[in-house]
Write an enzyme that holds these catalytic residues in place. Structure first.
Site, PDB file in Angstrom:
ATOM      1  N   ASP A   1       1.444  -0.646   9.487  1.00 43.19           N
ATOM      2  CA  ASP A   1       1.454   0.486  10.333  1.00 43.19           C
ATOM      3  C   ASP A   1       2.925   0.995  10.444  1.00 43.19           C
ATOM      4  O   ASP A   1       3.458   1.767   9.938  1.00 43.19           O
ATOM      5  CB  ASP A   1       1.325   0.417  11.412  1.00 43.19           C
ATOM      6  CG  ASP A   1       1.015   1.834  12.675  1.00 43.19           C
ATOM      7  OD1 ASP A   1       0.968   1.885  13.685  1.00 43.19           O
ATOM      8  OD2 ASP A   1       1.249   3.064  11.930  1.00 43.19           O
TER       9      ASP A   1
ATOM     10  N   SER B   1      -7.886  -4.875  10.748  1.00 45.38           N
ATOM     11  CA  SER B   1      -7.587  -5.695  12.092  1.00 45.38           C
ATOM     12  C   SER B   1      -7.923  -7.428  11.706  1.00 45.38           C
ATOM     13  O   SER B   1      -7.578  -7.877  12.425  1.00 45.38           O
ATOM     14  CB  SER B   1      -8.983  -5.680  12.486  1.00 45.38           C
ATOM     15  OG  SER B   1      -9.401  -4.897  13.209  1.00 45.38           O
ATOM     16  N   THR B   2      -6.939  -7.869  10.137  1.00 40.65           N
ATOM     17  CA  THR B   2      -6.677  -9.081   9.535  1.00 40.65           C
ATOM     18  C   THR B   2      -5.561  -9.469   9.857  1.00 40.65           C
ATOM     19  O   THR B   2      -4.897 -10.538   9.741  1.00 40.65           O
ATOM     20  CB  THR B   2      -7.098  -8.961   8.398  1.00 40.65           C
ATOM     21  OG1 THR B   2      -6.050  -8.159   7.212  1.00 40.65           O
ATOM     22  CG2 THR B   2      -8.733  -8.282   7.696  1.00 40.65           C
ATOM     23  N   GLY B   3      -4.026  -8.789  10.415  1.00 36.68           N
ATOM     24  CA  GLY B   3      -3.073  -9.360  10.705  1.00 36.68           C
ATOM     25  C   GLY B   3      -3.431  -9.471  12.065  1.00 36.68           C
ATOM     26  O   GLY B   3      -3.949 -10.185  12.679  1.00 36.68           O
ATOM     27  N   VAL B   4      -2.152  -8.563  12.954  1.00 35.64           N
ATOM     28  CA  VAL B   4      -1.980  -8.587  14.239  1.00 35.64           C
ATOM     29  C   VAL B   4      -3.147  -8.984  14.832  1.00 35.64           C
ATOM     30  O   VAL B   4      -3.318  -9.737  16.192  1.00 35.64           O
ATOM     31  CB  VAL B   4      -0.960  -7.426  14.906  1.00 35.64           C
ATOM     32  CG1 VAL B   4      -0.679  -7.709  16.722  1.00 35.64           C
ATOM     33  CG2 VAL B   4       0.893  -7.449  14.242  1.00 35.64           C
ATOM     34  N   TYR B   5      -4.262  -8.016  14.377  1.00 36.34           N
ATOM     35  CA  TYR B   5      -4.979  -7.987  15.199  1.00 36.34           C
ATOM     36  C   TYR B   5      -6.135  -9.024  15.649  1.00 36.34           C
ATOM     37  O   TYR B   5      -7.338  -9.471  15.957  1.00 36.34           O
ATOM     38  CB  TYR B   5      -5.994  -6.672  15.010  1.00 36.34           C
ATOM     39  CG  TYR B   5      -5.667  -5.740  16.523  1.00 36.34           C
ATOM     40  CD1 TYR B   5      -4.273  -5.708  16.795  1.00 36.34           C
ATOM     41  CD2 TYR B   5      -6.366  -4.381  15.464  1.00 36.34           C
ATOM     42  CE1 TYR B   5      -4.041  -4.116  17.206  1.00 36.34           C
ATOM     43  CE2 TYR B   5      -5.862  -2.877  16.435  1.00 36.34           C
ATOM     44  CZ  TYR B   5      -4.446  -2.906  17.224  1.00 36.34           C
ATOM     45  OH  TYR B   5      -4.021  -2.001  17.813  1.00 36.34           O
TER      46      TYR B   5
ATOM     47  N   ASN C   1      -2.724   1.353  15.627  1.00 37.02           N
ATOM     48  CA  ASN C   1      -3.453   1.557  17.162  1.00 37.02           C
ATOM     49  C   ASN C   1      -3.491   2.617  18.079  1.00 37.02           C
ATOM     50  O   ASN C   1      -3.090   3.998  17.124  1.00 37.02           O
ATOM     51  CB  ASN C   1      -2.256   0.316  18.070  1.00 37.02           C
ATOM     52  CG  ASN C   1      -1.030   1.617  17.963  1.00 37.02           C
ATOM     53  OD1 ASN C   1      -0.558   2.563  18.726  1.00 37.02           O
ATOM     54  ND2 ASN C   1       0.000   0.702  17.603  1.00 37.02           N
TER      55      ASN C   1
ATOM     56  N   ILE D   1       0.836  -1.415  -0.261  1.00 32.46           N
ATOM     57  CA  ILE D   1      -0.619  -0.111  -0.039  1.00 32.46           C
ATOM     58  C   ILE D   1       0.665   1.284   0.342  1.00 32.46           C
ATOM     59  O   ILE D   1       0.588   2.001  -0.174  1.00 32.46           O
ATOM     60  CB  ILE D   1      -0.938  -0.518   0.959  1.00 32.46           C
ATOM     61  CG1 ILE D   1      -2.313   0.931   1.126  1.00 32.46           C
ATOM     62  CG2 ILE D   1       0.036   0.182   2.711  1.00 32.46           C
ATOM     63  CD1 ILE D   1      -3.607   0.839   2.232  1.00 32.46           C
TER      64      ILE D   1
ATOM     65  N   GLY E   1       3.120  -4.487  10.956  1.00 33.42           N
ATOM     66  CA  GLY E   1       2.493  -4.492  10.136  1.00 33.42           C
ATOM     67  C   GLY E   1       2.601  -3.168   8.583  1.00 33.42           C
ATOM     68  O   GLY E   1       3.763  -2.578   9.041  1.00 33.42           O
TER      69      GLY E   1
END
Ligand code: APR
Length: 172
Positions: free
Chosen positions: A35, A118-122, A25, A12, A33
């Protein structure tokens, strides 16, 4: 004017759009990630601007400049951590997409890309998250004007296939 919805596989931070969305976050002070990738590519001024924002609630979105990114702006949104689905995760994830689009429209942003919030670490299951993402974007675009293109920026072929199936060939 109808908005084009597209799924792409890309980093991205390379997309030269009006805005890219960051899966941040609540501190808005960076992380791993996407971020981490966005902060690395944007350079240190991004963190300086983020420090002045005073954080961000889950489901909310805040805007900064893109600095060294090819994108003009970054829309920072904070997704829910997945706890099995019983703590309002779906509504909070939908809010991330809705509030990001509302903010984009208010700023005159015409093209933007979302990562899989939210589909990675979260830990949010991708299939469920993608369904919420596409449905919420479609519903919110019906209430807004000015947004020409929305990209779902996938970081794997499997995620890309999920989004392509949901968007279908219509691409709207
Ligand atoms: N471009 C596009 N997508 C990416 C990129 C990238 N450069 N890097 C990672 N991704 C994808 C991941 O593969 C995942 O599908 O972004 C999606 C979101 O994953 P995370 O970045 O882990 O974000 P999230 O699950 O929302 O967790 C947010 O992680 O990085 C920290 O500070 C962040 O605490 C916050 C948490």
């Amino acid at each position: 004017m109808s908005t084009t919805l597209k799924a792409v596989r890309a980093d991205i931070t390379t997309l030269a759009l009006d805005a890219i969305v960051n899966a941040a976050n609540s501190s808005l002070l960076g992380g791993g990630g996407v971020d981490g990738a966005i902060h690395r590519a944007a350079g240190p001024e991004l963190l300086l601007e983020c420090r002045r924002l005073g954080g961000c609630e889950v489901g909310e979105a805040k805007l900064t400049k893109g600095y060294r990114l090819p994108a003009k702006y970054v829309i920072h949104t904070v997704g829910p951590v997945w706890h099995g689905g019983g703590r309002g995760e779906a509504e909070l994830l939908a809010s991330c997409y809705r509030r990001s689009l509302e903010l984009a429209a208010a700023e005159g942003i015409q093209s933007l890309a979302f990562p899989g919030i939210s589909t990675g670490v979260y830990g949010y299951p991708v299939e469920q998250a993608a369904g919420i993402a596409v449905a919420t974007v479609r519903a919110t675009l019906g209430e807004l004007t000015g947004i020409r293109e929305v990209l779902f920026c996938c970081f794997s072929d499997s995620d890309l296939a999920i989004y392509q199936r949901l968007i279908g060939d219509a691409g709207h």
